[in-house]
Design a protein around this motif. Structure first.
Motif, PDB file in Angstrom:
ATOM      1  N   GLN A   1      14.604  -6.304 -17.765  1.00 38.00           N
ATOM      2  CA  GLN A   1      13.232  -5.937 -18.081  1.00 38.00           C
ATOM      3  C   GLN A   1      12.543  -5.488 -16.794  1.00 38.00           C
ATOM      4  O   GLN A   1      12.514  -6.197 -15.809  1.00 38.00           O
ATOM      5  N   VAL A   2      11.981  -4.281 -16.841  1.00 41.85           N
ATOM      6  CA  VAL A   2      11.308  -3.739 -15.672  1.00 41.85           C
ATOM      7  C   VAL A   2       9.890  -4.292 -15.586  1.00 41.85           C
ATOM      8  O   VAL A   2       9.165  -4.338 -16.580  1.00 41.85           O
ATOM      9  N   GLN A   3       9.527  -4.714 -14.390  1.00 46.87           N
ATOM     10  CA  GLN A   3       8.161  -5.169 -14.147  1.00 46.87           C
ATOM     11  C   GLN A   3       7.676  -4.619 -12.815  1.00 46.87           C
ATOM     12  O   GLN A   3       8.445  -4.526 -11.856  1.00 46.87           O
ATOM     13  N   LEU A   4       6.416  -4.245 -12.790  1.00 51.72           N
ATOM     14  CA  LEU A   4       5.740  -3.829 -11.568  1.00 51.72           C
ATOM     15  C   LEU A   4       4.498  -4.703 -11.430  1.00 51.72           C
ATOM     16  O   LEU A   4       3.708  -4.815 -12.374  1.00 51.72           O
ATOM     17  N   VAL A   5       4.335  -5.300 -10.266  1.00 49.10           N
ATOM     18  CA  VAL A   5       3.206  -6.186 -10.032  1.00 49.10           C
ATOM     19  C   VAL A   5       2.507  -5.767  -8.746  1.00 49.10           C
ATOM     20  O   VAL A   5       3.099  -5.811  -7.654  1.00 49.10           O
ATOM     21  N   GLU A   6       1.247  -5.367  -8.891  1.00 48.47           N
ATOM     22  CA  GLU A   6       0.460  -4.946  -7.740  1.00 48.47           C
ATOM     23  C   GLU A   6      -0.284  -6.140  -7.133  1.00 48.47           C
ATOM     24  O   GLU A   6      -0.650  -7.091  -7.839  1.00 48.47           O
ATOM     25  N   SER A   7      -0.515  -6.055  -5.844  1.00 48.12           N
ATOM     26  CA  SER A   7      -1.325  -7.055  -5.152  1.00 48.12           C
ATOM     27  C   SER A   7      -1.905  -6.414  -3.900  1.00 48.12           C
ATOM     28  O   SER A   7      -1.518  -5.301  -3.526  1.00 48.12           O
ATOM     29  N   GLY A   8      -2.830  -7.141  -3.274  1.00 50.98           N
ATOM     30  CA  GLY A   8      -3.375  -6.683  -2.006  1.00 50.98           C
ATOM     31  C   GLY A   8      -4.762  -6.089  -2.078  1.00 50.98           C
ATOM     32  O   GLY A   8      -5.353  -5.765  -1.050  1.00 50.98           O
ATOM     33  N   GLY A   9      -5.280  -5.926  -3.281  1.00 47.04           N
ATOM     34  CA  GLY A   9      -6.638  -5.408  -3.399  1.00 47.04           C
ATOM     35  C   GLY A   9      -7.663  -6.435  -2.953  1.00 47.04           C
ATOM     36  O   GLY A   9      -7.331  -7.577  -2.635  1.00 47.04           O
ATOM     37  N   GLY A  10      -8.898  -6.007  -2.933  1.00 47.68           N
ATOM     38  CA  GLY A  10      -9.962  -6.922  -2.536  1.00 47.68           C
ATOM     39  C   GLY A  10     -11.248  -6.195  -2.258  1.00 47.68           C
ATOM     40  O   GLY A  10     -11.362  -4.987  -2.488  1.00 47.68           O
ATOM     41  N   LEU A  11     -12.214  -6.949  -1.750  1.00 49.28           N
ATOM     42  CA  LEU A  11     -13.518  -6.414  -1.371  1.00 49.28           C
ATOM     43  C   LEU A  11     -13.530  -6.217   0.141  1.00 49.28           C
ATOM     44  O   LEU A  11     -13.318  -7.183   0.886  1.00 49.28           O
ATOM     45  N   VAL A  12     -13.744  -4.992   0.567  1.00 45.69           N
ATOM     46  CA  VAL A  12     -13.793  -4.683   1.997  1.00 45.69           C
ATOM     47  C   VAL A  12     -15.008  -3.826   2.294  1.00 45.69           C
ATOM     48  O   VAL A  12     -15.600  -3.235   1.383  1.00 45.69           O
ATOM     49  N   GLN A  13     -15.338  -3.740   3.569  1.00 44.03           N
ATOM     50  CA  GLN A  13     -16.452  -2.898   3.993  1.00 44.03           C
ATOM     51  C   GLN A  13     -15.946  -1.495   4.322  1.00 44.03           C
ATOM     52  O   GLN A  13     -14.758  -1.312   4.639  1.00 44.03           O
ATOM     53  N   PRO A  14     -16.819  -0.520   4.242  1.00 47.01           N
ATOM     54  CA  PRO A  14     -16.407   0.842   4.619  1.00 47.01           C
ATOM     55  C   PRO A  14     -15.809   0.863   6.025  1.00 47.01           C
ATOM     56  O   PRO A  14     -16.316   0.195   6.935  1.00 47.01           O
ATOM     57  N   GLY A  15     -14.725   1.609   6.153  1.00 45.07           N
ATOM     58  CA  GLY A  15     -14.046   1.722   7.430  1.00 45.07           C
ATOM     59  C   GLY A  15     -12.899   0.752   7.612  1.00 45.07           C
ATOM     60  O   GLY A  15     -12.087   0.922   8.532  1.00 45.07           O
ATOM     61  N   GLU A  16     -12.822  -0.260   6.763  1.00 42.46           N
ATOM     62  CA  GLU A  16     -11.753  -1.246   6.892  1.00 42.46           C
ATOM     63  C   GLU A  16     -10.476  -0.734   6.205  1.00 42.46           C
ATOM     64  O   GLU A  16     -10.438   0.341   5.632  1.00 42.46           O
ATOM     65  N   SER A  17      -9.440  -1.554   6.304  1.00 41.87           N
ATOM     66  CA  SER A  17      -8.120  -1.176   5.785  1.00 41.87           C
ATOM     67  C   SER A  17      -7.627  -2.196   4.767  1.00 41.87           C
ATOM     68  O   SER A  17      -8.064  -3.359   4.774  1.00 41.87           O
ATOM     69  N   LEU A  18      -6.705  -1.761   3.927  1.00 42.63           N
ATOM     70  CA  LEU A  18      -6.024  -2.641   2.982  1.00 42.63           C
ATOM     71  C   LEU A  18      -4.582  -2.169   2.838  1.00 42.63           C
ATOM     72  O   LEU A  18      -4.313  -0.977   2.940  1.00 42.63           O
ATOM     73  N   ARG A  19      -3.682  -3.099   2.583  1.00 42.60           N
ATOM     74  CA  ARG A  19      -2.315  -2.738   2.235  1.00 42.60           C
ATOM     75  C   ARG A  19      -2.039  -3.239   0.830  1.00 42.60           C
ATOM     76  O   ARG A  19      -2.029  -4.444   0.583  1.00 42.60           O
ATOM     77  N   LEU A  20      -1.814  -2.310  -0.064  1.00 46.65           N
ATOM     78  CA  LEU A  20      -1.455  -2.646  -1.425  1.00 46.65           C
ATOM     79  C   LEU A  20       0.056  -2.751  -1.544  1.00 46.65           C
ATOM     80  O   LEU A  20       0.789  -1.997  -0.908  1.00 46.65           O
ATOM     81  N   SER A  21       0.494  -3.692  -2.366  1.00 50.68           N
ATOM     82  CA  SER A  21       1.922  -3.874  -2.605  1.00 50.68           C
ATOM     83  C   SER A  21       2.231  -3.686  -4.079  1.00 50.68           C
ATOM     84  O   SER A  21       1.447  -4.068  -4.940  1.00 50.68           O
ATOM     85  N   CYS A  22       3.390  -3.111  -4.335  1.00 50.84           N
ATOM     86  CA  CYS A  22       3.893  -2.961  -5.700  1.00 50.84           C
ATOM     87  C   CYS A  22       5.283  -3.584  -5.720  1.00 50.84           C
ATOM     88  O   CYS A  22       6.253  -2.980  -5.249  1.00 50.84           O
ATOM     89  N   ALA A  23       5.356  -4.809  -6.209  1.00 54.80           N
ATOM     90  CA  ALA A  23       6.640  -5.510  -6.286  1.00 54.80           C
ATOM     91  C   ALA A  23       7.327  -5.134  -7.588  1.00 54.80           C
ATOM     92  O   ALA A  23       6.753  -5.313  -8.664  1.00 54.80           O
ATOM     93  N   THR A  24       8.527  -4.601  -7.466  1.00 53.65           N
ATOM     94  CA  THR A  24       9.261  -4.170  -8.659  1.00 53.65           C
ATOM     95  C   THR A  24      10.432  -5.108  -8.946  1.00 53.65           C
ATOM     96  O   THR A  24      10.996  -5.724  -8.024  1.00 53.65           O
ATOM     97  N   SER A  25      10.782  -5.211 -10.199  1.00 50.64           N
ATOM     98  CA  SER A  25      11.970  -5.956 -10.607  1.00 50.64           C
ATOM     99  C   SER A  25      12.555  -5.276 -11.836  1.00 50.64           C
ATOM    100  O   SER A  25      11.859  -4.571 -12.568  1.00 50.64           O
ATOM    101  N   GLY A  26      13.855  -5.487 -12.002  1.00 52.06           N
ATOM    102  CA  GLY A  26      14.521  -4.890 -13.164  1.00 52.06           C
ATOM    103  C   GLY A  26      14.926  -3.442 -12.978  1.00 52.06           C
ATOM    104  O   GLY A  26      15.393  -2.802 -13.924  1.00 52.06           O
ATOM    105  N   LEU A  27      14.745  -2.900 -11.781  1.00 51.51           N
ATOM    106  CA  LEU A  27      15.190  -1.544 -11.504  1.00 51.51           C
ATOM    107  C   LEU A  27      15.732  -1.480 -10.090  1.00 51.51           C
ATOM    108  O   LEU A  27      15.438  -2.340  -9.254  1.00 51.51           O
ATOM    109  N   ARG A  28      16.543  -0.482  -9.831  1.00 51.46           N
ATOM    110  CA  ARG A  28      17.073  -0.262  -8.485  1.00 51.46           C
ATOM    111  C   ARG A  28      16.173   0.741  -7.798  1.00 51.46           C
ATOM    112  O   ARG A  28      16.232   1.937  -8.071  1.00 51.46           O
TER     113      ARG A  28
END
Length: 132
Positions: free
Chosen positions: A1-28
């Motif tokens: 079973q394929v699953q994609l799970v995002e994380s890393g979002g949030g509340l930030v101020q203009p000019g700041e940075s974020l790293r979003l992640s997409c963890a996958t399973s069930g696929l190569r």
């Protein structure tokens, strides 16, 4: 079973940075293209960035070009979207989606902009809010 799970979002101020992640399973992951898309309330879903893992090629939408980096870690089956110099207009729910790389016949731009081919699996999304 394929699953994609995002994380890393949030509340930030203009000019700041974020790293979003997409963890996958069930696929190569190596055999897939992964796209990051986002949708703000009242707006259409927008393609942000896409990566084709078979050859490492990438595409960035105009709205994030020069402010984002997409990358894949095949060892952990995770795709990252590093976003820099965030702006209030980046506020949206960000989703990742998968499509077998062999189906990306036209271009990564077509995948990102037109969702052609149509991604087969989507995550639930992670909210990014940029506000002072």
């Amino acid at each position: 079973q394929v699953q994609l799970v995002e994380s890393g979002g949030g509340l930030v101020q203009p000019g700041e940075s974020l790293r979003l992640s997409c963890a996958t399973s069930g696929l190569r992951l190596h055999y897939y293209a992964i796209g990051w898309f986002r949708q703000a309330p009242g707006k259409e879903r927008e393609g942000v960035s896409c990566i084709r893992n078979t050859d490492g090629s990438t595409y960035y939408g105009d709205s994030v070009k020069g402010r984002s980096t997409i990358s894949s870690d095949n060892a952990t089956n995770t795709v990252y979207l590093q976003m820099y110099s965030l702006r209030p207009e980046d506020t949206a729910r960000h989703y990742c989606a998968s499509v077998p790389a062999v189906l990306v016949v036209r271009s990564l731009q077509a995948l990102c902009v037109e969702r052609d081919p149509t991604p087969d699996y989507w995550g639930q999304g992670t909210q990014v809010t940029v506000s002072s």
